[in-house]
Design an enzyme around this catalytic site. Structure first.
Site, PDB file in Angstrom:
ATOM      1  CB  SER A 139      -1.156  -0.114   1.255  1.00  0.00           C
ATOM      2  OG  SER A 139      -1.780  -1.227   1.618  1.00  0.00           O
ATOM      3  CG  HIS A 160      -2.115  -0.957  -4.155  1.00  0.00           C
ATOM      4  ND1 HIS A 160      -2.414   0.792  -4.005  1.00  0.00           N
ATOM      5  CD2 HIS A 160      -2.391  -1.545  -3.105  1.00  0.00           C
ATOM      6  CE1 HIS A 160      -2.867   0.899  -2.679  1.00  0.00           C
ATOM      7  NE2 HIS A 160      -3.269  -0.623  -2.412  1.00  0.00           N
ATOM      8  CD  GLU A 172      -1.698   3.855  -6.364  1.00  0.00           C
ATOM      9  OE1 GLU A 172      -2.204   3.213  -5.242  1.00  0.00           O
ATOM     10  OE2 GLU A 172      -1.638   4.926  -6.444  1.00  0.00           O
ATOM     11  CG  ASN A 210      -2.883   3.568   1.023  1.00  0.00           C
ATOM     12  OD1 ASN A 210      -3.902   4.076   1.829  1.00  0.00           O
ATOM     13  ND2 ASN A 210      -2.736   2.453   0.576  1.00  0.00           N
TER      14      ASN A 210
HETATM   15  P1  NAI Z   1      -3.234  -9.795   5.875  1.00  0.00           P
HETATM   16  O1  NAI Z   1      -2.424  -9.471   7.450  1.00  0.00           O
HETATM   17  O2  NAI Z   1      -4.971  -9.569   5.691  1.00  0.00           O
HETATM   18  O3  NAI Z   1      -3.211 -11.011   5.419  1.00  0.00           O
HETATM   19  C1  NAI Z   1      -1.330 -11.037   4.786  1.00  0.00           C
HETATM   20  C2  NAI Z   1      -1.065 -12.941   4.727  1.00  0.00           C
HETATM   21  O4  NAI Z   1       0.177 -12.927   4.753  1.00  0.00           O
HETATM   22  C3  NAI Z   1      -1.472 -13.706   5.604  1.00  0.00           C
HETATM   23  O5  NAI Z   1      -2.454 -14.607   5.410  1.00  0.00           O
HETATM   24  C4  NAI Z   1      -0.325 -14.176   6.814  1.00  0.00           C
HETATM   25  O6  NAI Z   1      -0.517 -14.818   7.311  1.00  0.00           O
HETATM   26  C5  NAI Z   1       0.085 -14.227   5.076  1.00  0.00           C
HETATM   27  N1  NAI Z   1       1.931 -14.111   5.433  1.00  0.00           N
HETATM   28  C6  NAI Z   1       2.464 -13.617   6.838  1.00  0.00           C
HETATM   29  N2  NAI Z   1       4.252 -13.722   6.958  1.00  0.00           N
HETATM   30  C7  NAI Z   1       4.173 -14.426   5.095  1.00  0.00           C
HETATM   31  C8  NAI Z   1       5.379 -15.292   4.655  1.00  0.00           C
HETATM   32  N3  NAI Z   1       6.476 -15.119   4.550  1.00  0.00           N
HETATM   33  N4  NAI Z   1       5.344 -15.849   2.979  1.00  0.00           N
HETATM   34  C9  NAI Z   1       3.211 -15.763   2.662  1.00  0.00           C
HETATM   35  N5  NAI Z   1       2.532 -15.283   3.702  1.00  0.00           N
HETATM   36  C10 NAI Z   1       2.898 -14.684   4.641  1.00  0.00           C
HETATM   37  O7  NAI Z   1      -2.848  -8.132   5.167  1.00  0.00           O
HETATM   38  P2  NAI Z   1      -4.084  -7.506   3.777  1.00  0.00           P
HETATM   39  O8  NAI Z   1      -4.379  -6.558   4.531  1.00  0.00           O
HETATM   40  O9  NAI Z   1      -3.859  -8.754   2.573  1.00  0.00           O
HETATM   41  O10 NAI Z   1      -2.164  -6.909   3.031  1.00  0.00           O
HETATM   42  C11 NAI Z   1      -1.795  -7.472   3.009  1.00  0.00           C
HETATM   43  C12 NAI Z   1      -0.726  -6.208   1.411  1.00  0.00           C
HETATM   44  O11 NAI Z   1      -1.689  -5.567   0.716  1.00  0.00           O
HETATM   45  C13 NAI Z   1      -0.733  -4.975   2.234  1.00  0.00           C
HETATM   46  O12 NAI Z   1       1.083  -4.671   1.946  1.00  0.00           O
HETATM   47  C14 NAI Z   1      -1.319  -4.074   2.492  1.00  0.00           C
HETATM   48  O13 NAI Z   1      -0.886  -2.873   2.517  1.00  0.00           O
HETATM   49  C15 NAI Z   1      -1.957  -4.524   0.949  1.00  0.00           C
HETATM   50  N6  NAI Z   1      -3.015  -3.860   0.922  1.00  0.00           N
HETATM   51  C16 NAI Z   1      -3.971  -4.459   1.869  1.00  0.00           C
HETATM   52  C17 NAI Z   1      -5.269  -3.178   1.808  1.00  0.00           C
HETATM   53  C18 NAI Z   1      -6.415  -3.713   2.277  1.00  0.00           C
HETATM   54  O14 NAI Z   1      -7.148  -3.176   2.600  1.00  0.00           O
HETATM   55  N7  NAI Z   1      -5.857  -4.604   3.591  1.00  0.00           N
HETATM   56  C19 NAI Z   1      -5.364  -2.942   0.966  1.00  0.00           C
HETATM   57  C20 NAI Z   1      -4.931  -2.522  -0.426  1.00  0.00           C
HETATM   58  C21 NAI Z   1      -3.409  -3.204  -0.057  1.00  0.00           C
END
Ligand code: NAI
Length: 302
Positions: A139, A160, A172, A210
């Site tokens: 993000s 993104h 994005e 963001n």
């Molecule tokens: P989340 O916390 O829901 O999911 C992250 C996942 O990655 C978890 O299932 C975790 O177990 C897994 N994980 C952790 N370490 C890992 C590894 N070494 N190898 C493989 N998997 C691993 O996080 P979320 O919200 O899905 O965010 C993910 C990315 O997307 C971040 O960079 C965030 O900034 C970005 N993002 C999030 C948005 C949102 O609305 N939540 C919107 C757009 C981008």
């Protein structure tokens, strides 16, 4: 760690006719809020997808979410049961990063943590074929910081996606200083194949979305913290007064309060500007495990 960012040289960003790489297989790293949505849309667009997470239980949860979301789309006649079953059959789940090796593009959607993502990019650089594009769904973290962990800066790019991925049209696309035209055009072409709309940003912390959204969410949290109004009234003002589809505190719960906090830290550190300092409510709620919708509690209870 210093964050690197920058504007491509003059002319670098001008759309030009360049090769587009054939992408037949996709790996998604991280099956959380975003990763399961990204795997969902690629599988529906007929790409075989490997979804990698660290534990079987996280993979099971991701598959259950994808299945539920596809069922909902089927109930709304957006999908047929046959298309849904075909898409689910294209999904492979794995707890081993090595299973990303055969993919033409990897989309990393692990938590918003610079060191974690740099480590993943260094490992993926070793595991994947030299031609593989390494994309990140970050993000806010500058693409250059992740590209620097690899020996393929020309094949590193930001894609993104927006939350919820199956619904939101925008991707994005962030070009790092070294991102090649081929990588950029390939990411753009893939976005269009998913039925989504690309918008291109240069490589600055928070990019376009963001940099603009998070200060608004942060200000809403400050208004709550300082007792200006209740969370409901803050959200109502922005919803009905500004015509936003949902209020900023509701939106923060969708995004994840840990993710919002991480993005605000990247903005503050990246720009060295205290105006991005996160409202203390974020630290407080996150330390209580109130991460938003994904943990059942955030600003609101679900
Ligand atoms: P989340 O916390 O829901 O999911 C992250 C996942 O990655 C978890 O299932 C975790 O177990 C897994 N994980 C952790 N370490 C890992 C590894 N070494 N190898 C493989 N998997 C691993 O996080 P979320 O919200 O899905 O965010 C993910 C990315 O997307 C971040 O960079 C965030 O900034 C970005 N993002 C999030 C948005 C949102 O609305 N939540 C919107 C757009 C981008």
């Amino acid at each position: 760690m210093t964050l690197e960012h920058g504007v491509p040289e003059k002319g670098d960003n001008v759309a030009c006719i360049s090769k587009v790489m054939d992408v037949a297989t996709v790996a998604v790293i991280g099956g959380g809020t975003m990763g399961n949505g990204i795997a969902h849309v690629f599988a529906l667009a007929r790409f075989p997808v490997v979804l990698v997470d660290t534990k079987e239980e996280f993979l099971k949860r991701a598959l259950a979410t994808i299945t539920d979301n596809m069922r909902r789309q089927t109930a709304k006649s957006i999908l047929t049961p046959t298309l849904m079953n075909e898409a689910l059959a294209r999904l492979k789940l794995s707890a081993k990063l090595e299973d990303a090796a055969q993919s033409d593009i990897v989309i990393e959607a692990a938590p918003e943590n610079l060191d974690l993502k740099r480590d993943l990019f260094a490992k993926l650089d070793n595991i994947c074929a030299p031609r593989t594009i390494l994309a990140t769904n970050t993000s806010s973290i500058p693409i250059a910081s992740l590209a620097a962990a690899t020996k393929r800066g020309d094949r590193v790019i930001g894609m993104h996606f927006m939350n919820p991925v199956p619904v939101m049209k925008l991707v994005e696309i962030i070009r790092g200083r070294a991102t090649s035209d081929e990588t950029y055009e390939t990411a753009r072409g893939l976005t269009l194949k998913l039925g989504k709309v690309p918008a291109c940003s240069n490589d600055f912390p928070g990019f376009i979305s963001n940099r603009i959204l998070m200060p608004m969410i942060n200000e809403a949290a400050w208004a709550l913290h300082q007792g200006v109004a209740t969370k409901e009234d803050i959200d109502t003002v922005m919803k009905l007064g500004m015509n936003h589809p949902m209020g900023p505190l509701t939106l923060a719960d969708y995004i994840g309060l840990d993710t919002c906090l991480a993005i605000l830290k990247v903005l503050e550190e990246g720009f060295k500007d205290p105006k991005y300092k996160a409202c203390p409510l974020f630290e407080q709620l996150v330390s209580q495990g109130r991460l938003g919708r994904k943990s059942g509690k955030g600003f609101y209870d679900y």
